[in-house]
Design an enzyme around this catalytic site. Structure first.
Site: not given
Ligand code: AHR
Length: 486
Positions: A170, A291
């Protein structure tokens, strides 16, 4: 009049393999995932019950150490004698002290015990190119070098030959709040110095988009030499960020809303996949959904930074539908990782002291494990709708695969909270036998606890009738069903 539900399978057209890595998991230094989940802190050893339960579902890979934690993690703090490892503050997750007792050796030994492929996520946000390059050398180099020698001193003679490496997590958010063009340049540097040692070819995964940030995906595909990037990630959580709601004690509107959000994954796979097809028409780069899963409010009375939530029949449906969506994009989706394995978010396992609880999501992974490395069977499903408060969803969702022995695994989700669904399946081949199991319960939020560990578990499904190429059955309301045809 209700639409009759019909499903047509085309087993002769099954050409795409459903990578077993679609059935991967994710474990972060977060709450009780590592400590109390995988690791028995008092005894400084693995939890054997957790290992056994994960082996049962044939976990193909495990991502570690984060998540957001990865971009603050310095691997050297987690090697050597445990008592001399420095501690750190886990600023992302509850501000707790991390003693680094679970580090590289513990993780890779765990993967060996599980018979699973490790997937290590490197620190780009607060680390250095040198630090990540040396981690790869420490883990993978078989010759004489400062890092390989240090590994031997720490008790591991042979390299682990880790293939999967994430280059940051991220990076658009907790991993450094970077702009895509800047991250693409960072990726070039980091990926260049992650070397292949011996015959081990690294599979380097670039940080991909947050949900529907298609600009991020496009910028990465445009600005990164494709030979450096074997995979590009995508994160999407099934949640309403403005009001996540409880993991249990929800009403039908909560059930419906979550299932509706699940279908966003289909749109994301289509649209990120279309961009990838444009820039990588030969489909060399894998879309890595590292994820995914539900994200509800934490259980009352638990640390808000630990993300501990219960797991119900609703989560089972979310898992079943996601896995179907990944199968149908298997030519591009090379890996997916449910967040997170034990005690965090949509966990397959929960621990309560020494007790281990298998969640409804664990049962879906167990019922679906025959899809791993099988050939995805193209199908066409015509089904009725499930309508609530003016919104509609398909009542059914299906996937099928063909194993090397010619058997077919057909998995079905009935999203409808109260209506069973009659279904006629044209199998496209003559099969001789059918056996099945179904996962359902009276209440939408049925879940397992230490006191009632089998409140929800699959039961034999006897109601499927096979006649030549035709299968007829009634799919129970609010259920996940798996049928094996031979
Ligand atoms: O899974 C929890 C967190 O969600 C991860 O650390 C992060 O990558 C994501 O935002």
């Amino acid at each position: 009049m209700n639409t009759p539900n019909t499903l047509s399978l085309h087993p002769d057209e099954a050409v795409t393999t459903i990578s077993r890595h679609i059935y991967g998991h994710f474990s972060e230094h977060l709450g009780r995932c590592i400590y109390g989940g995988f690791w028995n802190t008092e005894r400084a050893t693995f939890r054997e019950d957790v290992i056994a339960a994960l082996k049962e579902i044939r976990i193909p890979n495990l991502r570690w150490p984060g998540g957001c934690f990865a971009d603050e993690y310095h691997w050297r703090d987690g090697i050597g004698p445990r008592t001399s490892r420095p501690s750190m503050v886990n600023t992302n997750w509850g501000g707790v002290t991390e003693n680094n007792h679970f580090g590289t050796h513990e993780f890779l030994d765990l993967c060996e015990r599980l018979g699973t492929e490790p997937y290590i996520c490197g620190n780009v946000g607060s680390g250095t190119v040198q630090e990540l390059a040396e981690w790869v050398e420490y883990v993978n180099f078989d010759g004489i070098s400062p890092r390989a020698d240090e590994r031997r001193t720490n008790g591991r003679k042979k390299p682990w030959n880790v293939k999967y490496w994430g280059v940051g997590n991220e990076s658009w958010g907790c991993g450094g709040h970077m702009r895509p063009e800047f991250y693409a340049d960072e990726f070039r540097r980091y990926a260049t110095y992650c070397r292949n040692y011996g015959g081990n070819r690294l599979y380097k995964i670039a940080c991909g988009a947050n949900v529907d940030d298609y600009k991020w995906t496009e910028a990465l595909l445009k600005n990164t030499p494709h030979h450096l990037m074997q995979g590009l990630s995508l994160h999407y959580y099934t949640t309403n960020w403005t009001d996540k709601g409880p993991a249990t004690s929800f009403d039908e509107a909560g059930w419906f809303d979550t299932l509706q959000r699940t279908f966003k994954m289909g749109e994301l796979l289509e649209r990120h996949g279309a961009l990838m097809d444009h820039y990588d028409p030969q489909r060399k780069i894998g879309l890595i959904v590292d994820e995914w899963g539900t994200w509800f409010n934490v259980e009352p009375g638990t640390n808000p930074g630990f993300l501990y939530q219960q797991n119900t029949l609703r989560d089972a449906l979310v898992a079943g539908i996601h896995l179907h969506l990944f199968h149908s994009h298997a030519e591009r989706v090379h890996m997916a990782n449910l967040a997170q394995t034990v005690n965090v978010l949509q966990a397959v396992l929960l621990t309560d002291g020494p007790t281990l609880i298998k969640t409804p999501t664990w049962h879906v992974f167990e019922m679906y494990k025959g899809h791993q490395d099988a050939q995805n069977i193209p199908l066409h499903l015509a089904c009725g709708e499930y309508t609530l408060e003016g919104k509609t969803l398909p009542a059914l969702h299906a996937s099928a695969s063909k194993s090397t022995d010619g058997s077919i695994l057909l998995t079905l989700c009935n999203l409808h909270a109260s209506d069973a669904q009659p279904l006629t399946v044209n199998l496209g081949a003559v099969l001789a036998s059918v056996t099945g199991r179904t996962l359902t319960a009276d209440a939408l939020d049925t879940h397992n606890t230490a006191a009632h560990p089998n409140a929800i578990a699959p039961q034999p499904f006897e109601g499927a009738i096979l006649s030549g190429k035709t299968l007829t059955l009634t799919v129970p309301a609010r259920s996940v069903t798996a049928l094996t045809l031979k």
